[in-house]
Design a protein around this motif. Sequence first.
Motif, PDB file in Angstrom:
ATOM      1  N   VAL A  55      16.268  -2.770 -63.615  1.00 56.01           N
ATOM      2  CA  VAL A  55      16.905  -3.706 -63.782  1.00 56.01           C
ATOM      3  C   VAL A  55      17.911  -2.847 -64.030  1.00 56.01           C
ATOM      4  CG1 VAL A  55      17.350  -5.923 -65.029  1.00 56.01           C
ATOM      5  CG2 VAL A  55      15.214  -5.111 -63.785  1.00 56.01           C
ATOM      6  N   LEU A  56      17.785  -2.301 -65.146  1.00 58.68           N
ATOM      7  CA  LEU A  56      18.819  -1.812 -66.145  1.00 58.68           C
ATOM      8  C   LEU A  56      19.819  -0.349 -64.697  1.00 58.68           C
ATOM      9  CD1 LEU A  56      16.555  -0.356 -69.308  1.00 58.68           C
ATOM     10  CD2 LEU A  56      18.345  -1.759 -68.859  1.00 58.68           C
ATOM     11  N   GLN A  57      19.306   0.215 -64.037  1.00 61.76           N
ATOM     12  CA  GLN A  57      19.497   1.005 -63.587  1.00 61.76           C
ATOM     13  C   GLN A  57      21.157   0.086 -62.442  1.00 61.76           C
ATOM     14  OE1 GLN A  57      16.978   3.367 -62.025  1.00 61.76           O
ATOM     15  NE2 GLN A  57      17.206   5.314 -62.430  1.00 61.76           N
ATOM     16  N   GLU A  58      20.290  -0.958 -61.750  1.00 57.99           N
ATOM     17  CA  GLU A  58      20.888  -1.624 -60.916  1.00 57.99           C
ATOM     18  C   GLU A  58      21.096  -2.962 -60.965  1.00 57.99           C
ATOM     19  OE1 GLU A  58      18.691  -0.485 -57.313  1.00 57.99           O
ATOM     20  OE2 GLU A  58      18.271   1.237 -57.934  1.00 57.99           O
ATOM     21  N   ARG A  59      20.831  -4.116 -61.985  1.00 64.54           N
ATOM     22  CA  ARG A  59      20.657  -5.016 -62.447  1.00 64.54           C
ATOM     23  C   ARG A  59      20.258  -5.525 -60.796  1.00 64.54           C
ATOM     24  NH1 ARG A  59      21.779  -2.839 -66.924  1.00 64.54           N
ATOM     25  NH2 ARG A  59      23.362  -3.347 -68.236  1.00 64.54           N
ATOM     26  N   GLU A  60      18.931  -5.503 -60.496  1.00 65.13           N
ATOM     27  CA  GLU A  60      18.815  -6.285 -59.613  1.00 65.13           C
ATOM     28  C   GLU A  60      17.437  -6.340 -59.897  1.00 65.13           C
ATOM     29  OE1 GLU A  60      22.016  -4.621 -55.824  1.00 65.13           O
ATOM     30  OE2 GLU A  60      19.473  -4.242 -55.712  1.00 65.13           O
ATOM     31  N   PHE A  61      17.037  -7.327 -59.238  1.00 63.79           N
ATOM     32  CA  PHE A  61      15.839  -7.316 -59.191  1.00 63.79           C
ATOM     33  C   PHE A  61      14.974  -8.982 -57.790  1.00 63.79           C
ATOM     34  CE2 PHE A  61      17.362  -9.794 -62.368  1.00 63.79           C
ATOM     35  CZ  PHE A  61      16.806 -11.623 -62.178  1.00 63.79           C
ATOM     36  N   GLU A  62      13.568  -8.859 -57.986  1.00 63.08           N
ATOM     37  CA  GLU A  62      13.200  -9.975 -57.328  1.00 63.08           C
ATOM     38  C   GLU A  62      12.743 -11.199 -57.984  1.00 63.08           C
ATOM     39  OE1 GLU A  62      12.605  -7.030 -55.231  1.00 63.08           O
ATOM     40  OE2 GLU A  62      14.882  -6.398 -54.706  1.00 63.08           O
ATOM     41  N   ARG A  63      12.585 -12.323 -57.837  1.00 64.09           N
ATOM     42  CA  ARG A  63      11.111 -13.527 -58.808  1.00 64.09           C
ATOM     43  C   ARG A  63       9.636 -12.618 -58.368  1.00 64.09           C
ATOM     44  NH1 ARG A  63      14.177 -18.447 -57.996  1.00 64.09           N
ATOM     45  NH2 ARG A  63      16.207 -18.739 -59.284  1.00 64.09           N
ATOM     46  N   VAL A  64       8.758 -13.459 -59.136  1.00 61.90           N
ATOM     47  CA  VAL A  64       7.622 -12.737 -58.496  1.00 61.90           C
ATOM     48  C   VAL A  64       7.477 -14.004 -57.400  1.00 61.90           C
ATOM     49  CG1 VAL A  64       5.026 -12.760 -59.476  1.00 61.90           C
ATOM     50  CG2 VAL A  64       6.683 -12.324 -61.033  1.00 61.90           C
ATOM     51  N   GLY A  65       6.884 -13.296 -56.362  1.00 63.68           N
ATOM     52  CA  GLY A  65       6.244 -14.117 -55.160  1.00 63.68           C
ATOM     53  C   GLY A  65       7.709 -13.704 -54.232  1.00 63.68           C
ATOM     54  N   GLY A  66       9.116 -13.482 -54.219  1.00 60.74           N
ATOM     55  CA  GLY A  66      10.263 -13.721 -54.427  1.00 60.74           C
ATOM     56  C   GLY A  66       9.987 -12.572 -53.501  1.00 60.74           C
ATOM     57  N   THR A  67      11.188 -12.659 -52.475  1.00 62.01           N
ATOM     58  CA  THR A  67      11.638 -11.505 -51.473  1.00 62.01           C
ATOM     59  C   THR A  67      13.505 -11.346 -52.229  1.00 62.01           C
ATOM     60  OG1 THR A  67      11.821 -13.236 -49.249  1.00 62.01           O
ATOM     61  CG2 THR A  67       9.791 -11.290 -49.850  1.00 62.01           C
ATOM     62  N   THR A  68      13.662 -12.839 -52.271  1.00 60.41           N
ATOM     63  CA  THR A  68      15.266 -12.542 -52.054  1.00 60.41           C
ATOM     64  C   THR A  68      15.880 -11.814 -53.709  1.00 60.41           C
ATOM     65  OG1 THR A  68      15.276 -14.824 -51.745  1.00 60.41           O
ATOM     66  CG2 THR A  68      17.311 -13.726 -52.136  1.00 60.41           C
ATOM     67  N   THR A  69      17.027 -10.696 -53.537  1.00 64.59           N
ATOM     68  CA  THR A  69      17.282  -9.780 -54.869  1.00 64.59           C
ATOM     69  C   THR A  69      18.040 -10.401 -55.076  1.00 64.59           C
ATOM     70  OG1 THR A  69      16.796  -7.631 -53.040  1.00 64.59           O
ATOM     71  CG2 THR A  69      18.278  -7.700 -54.968  1.00 64.59           C
ATOM     72  N   ILE A  70      17.874 -10.524 -56.332  1.00 64.18           N
ATOM     73  CA  ILE A  70      19.180 -11.936 -57.213  1.00 64.18           C
ATOM     74  C   ILE A  70      19.321 -10.105 -58.276  1.00 64.18           C
ATOM     75  CG2 ILE A  70      19.191 -13.046 -59.216  1.00 64.18           C
ATOM     76  CD1 ILE A  70      17.166 -14.316 -58.255  1.00 64.18           C
ATOM     77  N   SER A  71      21.496 -10.322 -58.292  1.00 61.84           N
ATOM     78  CA  SER A  71      21.761  -9.431 -59.612  1.00 61.84           C
ATOM     79  C   SER A  71      21.927 -10.561 -60.687  1.00 61.84           C
ATOM     80  CB  SER A  71      23.056  -9.197 -58.968  1.00 61.84           C
ATOM     81  OG  SER A  71      23.053  -8.448 -57.093  1.00 61.84           O
ATOM     82  N   VAL A  72      22.056  -9.867 -61.585  1.00 60.50           N
ATOM     83  CA  VAL A  72      22.668 -10.043 -62.681  1.00 60.50           C
ATOM     84  C   VAL A  72      23.852  -9.831 -63.708  1.00 60.50           C
ATOM     85  CG1 VAL A  72      20.955 -11.857 -63.695  1.00 60.50           C
ATOM     86  CG2 VAL A  72      20.539  -9.410 -63.944  1.00 60.50           C
ATOM     87  N   ASP A  73      24.224 -10.343 -64.436  1.00 63.90           N
ATOM     88  CA  ASP A  73      25.374  -9.329 -65.899  1.00 63.90           C
ATOM     89  C   ASP A  73      24.613  -9.560 -67.207  1.00 63.90           C
ATOM     90  OD1 ASP A  73      27.634  -8.289 -66.713  1.00 63.90           O
ATOM     91  OD2 ASP A  73      28.367 -10.292 -66.350  1.00 63.90           O
ATOM     92  N   VAL A  74      24.553  -8.329 -67.152  1.00 65.16           N
ATOM     93  CA  VAL A  74      23.573  -8.659 -69.159  1.00 65.16           C
ATOM     94  C   VAL A  74      23.410  -7.904 -68.904  1.00 65.16           C
ATOM     95  CG1 VAL A  74      21.229  -9.115 -69.907  1.00 65.16           C
ATOM     96  CG2 VAL A  74      21.790 -10.103 -67.430  1.00 65.16           C
ATOM     97  N   ARG A  75      23.781  -7.852 -70.822  1.00 61.98           N
ATOM     98  CA  ARG A  75      24.214  -6.530 -71.365  1.00 61.98           C
ATOM     99  C   ARG A  75      22.054  -6.392 -72.062  1.00 61.98           C
ATOM    100  NH1 ARG A  75      27.645  -5.253 -76.621  1.00 61.98           N
ATOM    101  NH2 ARG A  75      26.574  -2.636 -76.954  1.00 61.98           N
ATOM    102  N   VAL A  76      22.170  -5.050 -72.554  1.00 61.01           N
ATOM    103  CA  VAL A  76      20.882  -5.027 -72.774  1.00 61.01           C
ATOM    104  C   VAL A  76      20.578  -4.385 -74.125  1.00 61.01           C
ATOM    105  CG1 VAL A  76      17.829  -4.252 -72.187  1.00 61.01           C
ATOM    106  CG2 VAL A  76      19.895  -5.547 -70.572  1.00 61.01           C
ATOM    107  N   ILE A  77      19.887  -5.748 -74.817  1.00 61.16           N
ATOM    108  CA  ILE A  77      19.887  -5.216 -76.376  1.00 61.16           C
ATOM    109  C   ILE A  77      17.776  -4.789 -76.550  1.00 61.16           C
ATOM    110  CG2 ILE A  77      20.292  -5.142 -79.120  1.00 61.16           C
ATOM    111  CD1 ILE A  77      22.671  -6.400 -78.305  1.00 61.16           C
ATOM    112  N   ALA A  78      17.323  -3.412 -77.072  1.00 62.82           N
ATOM    113  CA  ALA A  78      16.154  -4.255 -77.489  1.00 62.82           C
ATOM    114  C   ALA A  78      15.609  -2.896 -78.124  1.00 62.82           C
ATOM    115  CB  ALA A  78      15.186  -2.547 -76.005  1.00 62.82           C
ATOM    116  N   ALA A  79      14.563  -3.351 -79.072  1.00 66.48           N
ATOM    117  CA  ALA A  79      13.639  -3.388 -80.235  1.00 66.48           C
ATOM    118  C   ALA A  79      13.389  -2.880 -80.502  1.00 66.48           C
ATOM    119  CB  ALA A  79      14.431  -4.380 -81.083  1.00 66.48           C
ATOM    120  N   THR A  80      12.886  -1.566 -80.690  1.00 66.89           N
ATOM    121  CA  THR A  80      11.099  -0.910 -81.643  1.00 66.89           C
ATOM    122  C   THR A  80      10.704  -0.611 -83.067  1.00 66.89           C
ATOM    123  OG1 THR A  80       9.702   0.311 -80.941  1.00 66.89           O
ATOM    124  CG2 THR A  80      12.413   1.270 -80.973  1.00 66.89           C
TER     125      THR A  80
END
Length: 453
Positions: free
Chosen positions: A256-281
């Motif tokens: 997702v970070l590399q391509e901003r793409e994923f599939e829903r669980v149990g799904g086959t359609t690829t979904i594209s999103v435009d999201v900024r990611v902020i992570a914390a640890t």
Amino acid sequence: MKIVVVEDEKIKRITLTDALLRAGHEVASYDDPLNAIEAIKEDNFDLVVTDLKLPHMDGLDLLKNLKAMRPEMPVIVMTAYATVDTAVKAMKLGAYDYITKPFSSEELLLIIERLKEYKALMDENKNLKKAISERYSFGNLVGKSKQMQEIYNVIEAISQREATVLIEGESGTGKELIAHAIHYNSPRKNKPLVKFSCAALTESLISSELFGHEKGAFTGAVKERKGRFELANGGTIFLDDVDDIPLPMQTKLLRVLQEREFERVGGTTTISVDVRVIAATKVDLLEKVKKGEFREDLYYRLNVIPLKLPPLRERAEDIPLLVEHFLNKYSKKDEKRAFSREAMQVLMDYKWPGNIRELENMVERILALSKNEVITPSDLPDSLFESADLRRDLHLTSILDRGSSLEEAVANLEKRLITLAIERAGGNRSEAARMLKLKRSTLQDKIIKYAIK
Ligand SMILES: Nc1ncnc2c1ncn2[C@@H]1O[C@H](COP(=O)(O)OP(=O)(O)OP(=O)(O)O)[C@@H](O)[C@H]1O
Ligand SMILES: [Mg+2]
């Protein structure tokens, strides 16, 4: 940009050079790294794109040479899928990014676009550092220490950009508050900021939370459901406790970070999103990488802009300002309350393992428990003193600090002890006299002498 391309395979070199030229860049291409080094010595280039398998010199050695010659110059390495390990090595040696073969020229151009942003950001940051002299707050963030000033500068600079941010800091240091500050200062501020904590969740739960699921994907999936990434489309996703993601799940996140793409669980359609990611640890993520508990490539994808929040004990100079901030927040209307110099010193000496959250809770609690307008050390809970001795010493040093004679200091202490005894006796003077083993009349004399109310 002025770009050097190093690639020994002729056809690839030509295709790549053409694509870069068409995108408006200036290109100098070489099949031999030694010639490339010569050219870079002679001229100023903005970027090197190099293959890792080369004649005469290994790509990693070329990288080392370049970093020694021009530490500031970004290098993008091209690598075959089978040698992603080498790509990670290259990142460690200071490569800006890597791209796996085969790739389309659009992919490379995208990385170059990102690089341009990154460079602009770094320049801007340098200018800001010069421009901003001293600031005591940024949005809801309070603090005037050098460390906080630095953090304000970075937030300011990165808010306008898209780069992924990794916030590292102990519990209660303000990670979530900073994610807020970044989002609400960004062009995405009118789109959602979606939070998700990855702590202690199973892989399948994280999957369906982040990516959503289709109807019937698993028992209980009666309806299709959007995941957090979809809900955050156009905005920002805040991945809290990102270190806690199980390894198999890290692979999915990487995609997702590399391509901003994923599939829903149990799904086959690829979904594209435009999201900024902020992570914390809360933990040192690089340590986890070294132990093999966190994917190295994911770490580098997340750690584009690192933001390390110092624990409160390393910036005690911020404590008075924070206390003032929380006093305003928790005092009743029209109530003016303050901490005495001695009480403030106790707060500044304490180590605050729970950081700002603990300080905030403490101020709230003290205000609720004490009715005194001015809070003194006797209003503070014992847990704030490392030991009972420290508490006693503090009273004494504060007397000495005033430069009194012994006689004055003893008188001062006597006055305080009498005041304390009367307070404890709830104002009953006979009771206070018994506590101090004094005759009631002697106590009476001293009350008059010291003008104790
Ligand atoms: N610089 C600051 N100025 C004012 N308040 C702050 C600051 N930093 C943190 N706080 C306050 O301290 C509390 C804890 O902050 P926050 O929740 O952002 O910490 P955190 O790092 O996410 O903690 P955790 O790791 O436990 O989730 C919040 O109430 C927040 O408003
Ligand atoms: Mg948090």
